[in-house]
Motif scaffolding. Sequence first.
Motif, PDB file in Angstrom:
ATOM      1  N   LYS A   2      24.466  51.123 -36.516  1.00  0.00           N
ATOM      2  CA  LYS A   2      23.570  50.915 -37.677  1.00  0.00           C
ATOM      3  C   LYS A   2      24.749  50.660 -38.946  1.00  0.00           C
ATOM      4  CE  LYS A   2      19.988  54.996 -37.776  1.00  0.00           C
ATOM      5  NZ  LYS A   2      19.404  56.237 -37.766  1.00  0.00           N
ATOM      6  N   GLN A   3      26.334  51.009 -38.769  1.00  0.00           N
ATOM      7  CA  GLN A   3      27.483  50.293 -38.849  1.00  0.00           C
ATOM      8  C   GLN A   3      27.950  49.472 -39.324  1.00  0.00           C
ATOM      9  OE1 GLN A   3      30.581  53.617 -39.187  1.00  0.00           O
ATOM     10  NE2 GLN A   3      28.212  55.209 -37.679  1.00  0.00           N
ATOM     11  N   PHE A   4      26.768  48.279 -38.385  1.00  0.00           N
ATOM     12  CA  PHE A   4      28.241  46.845 -38.308  1.00  0.00           C
ATOM     13  C   PHE A   4      26.869  46.085 -39.417  1.00  0.00           C
ATOM     14  CE2 PHE A   4      29.738  48.488 -34.443  1.00  0.00           C
ATOM     15  CZ  PHE A   4      30.587  47.377 -33.634  1.00  0.00           C
ATOM     16  N   ASP A   5      27.959  44.478 -39.591  1.00  0.00           N
ATOM     17  CA  ASP A   5      26.988  44.547 -40.503  1.00  0.00           C
ATOM     18  C   ASP A   5      26.523  43.390 -39.999  1.00  0.00           C
ATOM     19  OD1 ASP A   5      29.111  44.013 -42.852  1.00  0.00           O
ATOM     20  OD2 ASP A   5      30.229  43.904 -40.854  1.00  0.00           O
ATOM     21  N   TRP A   6      26.021  42.900 -38.729  1.00  0.00           N
ATOM     22  CA  TRP A   6      24.841  42.154 -37.821  1.00  0.00           C
ATOM     23  C   TRP A   6      25.483  42.928 -36.256  1.00  0.00           C
ATOM     24  CZ3 TRP A   6      21.880  39.964 -40.318  1.00  0.00           C
ATOM     25  CH2 TRP A   6      20.472  38.987 -39.141  1.00  0.00           C
ATOM     26  N   MET A   7      24.453  43.114 -35.656  1.00  0.00           N
ATOM     27  CA  MET A   7      24.215  43.612 -34.314  1.00  0.00           C
ATOM     28  C   MET A   7      23.490  42.232 -33.329  1.00  0.00           C
ATOM     29  SD  MET A   7      25.476  46.016 -33.700  1.00  0.00           S
ATOM     30  CE  MET A   7      24.775  46.149 -31.931  1.00  0.00           C
ATOM     31  N   ILE A   8      24.229  42.332 -32.307  1.00  0.00           N
ATOM     32  CA  ILE A   8      23.328  40.745 -31.892  1.00  0.00           C
ATOM     33  C   ILE A   8      23.303  41.467 -29.863  1.00  0.00           C
ATOM     34  CG2 ILE A   8      24.083  38.739 -30.184  1.00  0.00           C
ATOM     35  CD1 ILE A   8      25.404  37.679 -32.074  1.00  0.00           C
ATOM     36  N   PHE A   9      21.688  41.515 -29.576  1.00  0.00           N
ATOM     37  CA  PHE A   9      21.187  42.523 -28.567  1.00  0.00           C
ATOM     38  C   PHE A   9      21.330  41.770 -27.403  1.00  0.00           C
ATOM     39  CE2 PHE A   9      20.203  45.126 -31.697  1.00  0.00           C
ATOM     40  CZ  PHE A   9      20.662  46.731 -31.237  1.00  0.00           C
ATOM     41  N   GLY A  10      21.621  41.765 -25.994  1.00  0.00           N
ATOM     42  CA  GLY A  10      21.900  40.671 -25.712  1.00  0.00           C
ATOM     43  C   GLY A  10      20.170  40.631 -24.701  1.00  0.00           C
TER      44      GLY A  10
END
Length: 386
Positions: free
Chosen positions: A156-164
């Motif tokens: 939740k703390q990331f500016d953006w998450m990439i899921f594989g």
Amino acid sequence: MSDTKKIKVLFRLRSLEMGGVPRVVLDLLRNLPKDKFELTLMLNLYQGELVSEIPEDIKVIKIEKGREQMSKNPFIQKLQLGIRRLKLEIYDRFPSLLYALKVKEDFDIEIAPGYAEFKMVLGSPNKKSKKIGWFHTDVSYDKNQKRVNERIELMKQFDWMIFGAKQTRQVIEDLYGITYPKSSVIYNVIKINEARQKAKAFDASFPAVRPCFSSMGRLHSRKGYHTLMNVHKRLLDSGHHHSIFVIGGGSEMENLKNQAKELGVEDTFLLLGTQKNPWPYILASDYFVLPSQSESYPLTIGEVMALGKPIISTNVGGIPEMIEDGVDGVLVNYDENELYDAMKCFLTDENFVEKIKAGTKNVDEKFDEKRIYQQIIAVLENVLKK
């Protein structure tokens, strides 16, 4: 920011031991456009089979030496390892000290390519940089709820998450009711032509009962090799002669060796250990089987398809996003009987096997790497605008 200024990107990794996440990072370091990005790799430990594959034009920040650069004297090496561990613990507690001593510059973007790097990147003293996390893990298999919840909260703390894979993100919503509005699904690049090229590097033919199944993966209990060995024994007892070899190392090696001895299959269930270039071995096999209890989006599937090998895989994680059941592979549940039936079908139905082989002909279009690079470039450019 002017259009001519390069975006400075820092990738953080623990080390470069053989594995999916380091391979993905090295591929991005090779292929992201250098006219857009200035790329740096920061390694906690300068060690692993893949160190030699770091591109020459990439700046590398080495926090601590790898085991390979240490003394061969056991006593001295033990002392060196203890000092290394202490220094890493200090850097974990005081990241400002780490960055002052080792980094000494600011980056526009800092990337955690896997959960092992989440805290490293989120703890960066560079508050102006955008933080991107990458997550490749199916949380549904993990019984350690404290660990799962911690990772979910960190994401939740990331500016953006990439899921594989789509499943990787969806299962978190299904099980925990948590969504990530600032995220996208980007499949890992699968190096189709590289696998084909490496498969011709040498002749890996070796004495083995034919037909022969190959498999590849880390030797961990959730990879299902103990189950595969039980199925192998059942098939032999039913008169279906074949052999299986597994490429990979890990904590289950001794347990699998003992199991093979107990079942009397040491000559037909072969444990080849880690191979830097596994593809000639895969090419020399007749079929491929992946018996995992959990996966995300394993690169191996696409690479094996590129070699035209018919695949049997468990229907877990993002694998059904890669294999069309009955067309370019076969999907089964993680179940001994289902795995037995699928392997028996390959051993007895030549027409079906040929149909699956024909289905792999579309692999280049299916795993188009250029499209994936463009998606990653878009994320790196757009996150700075948010």
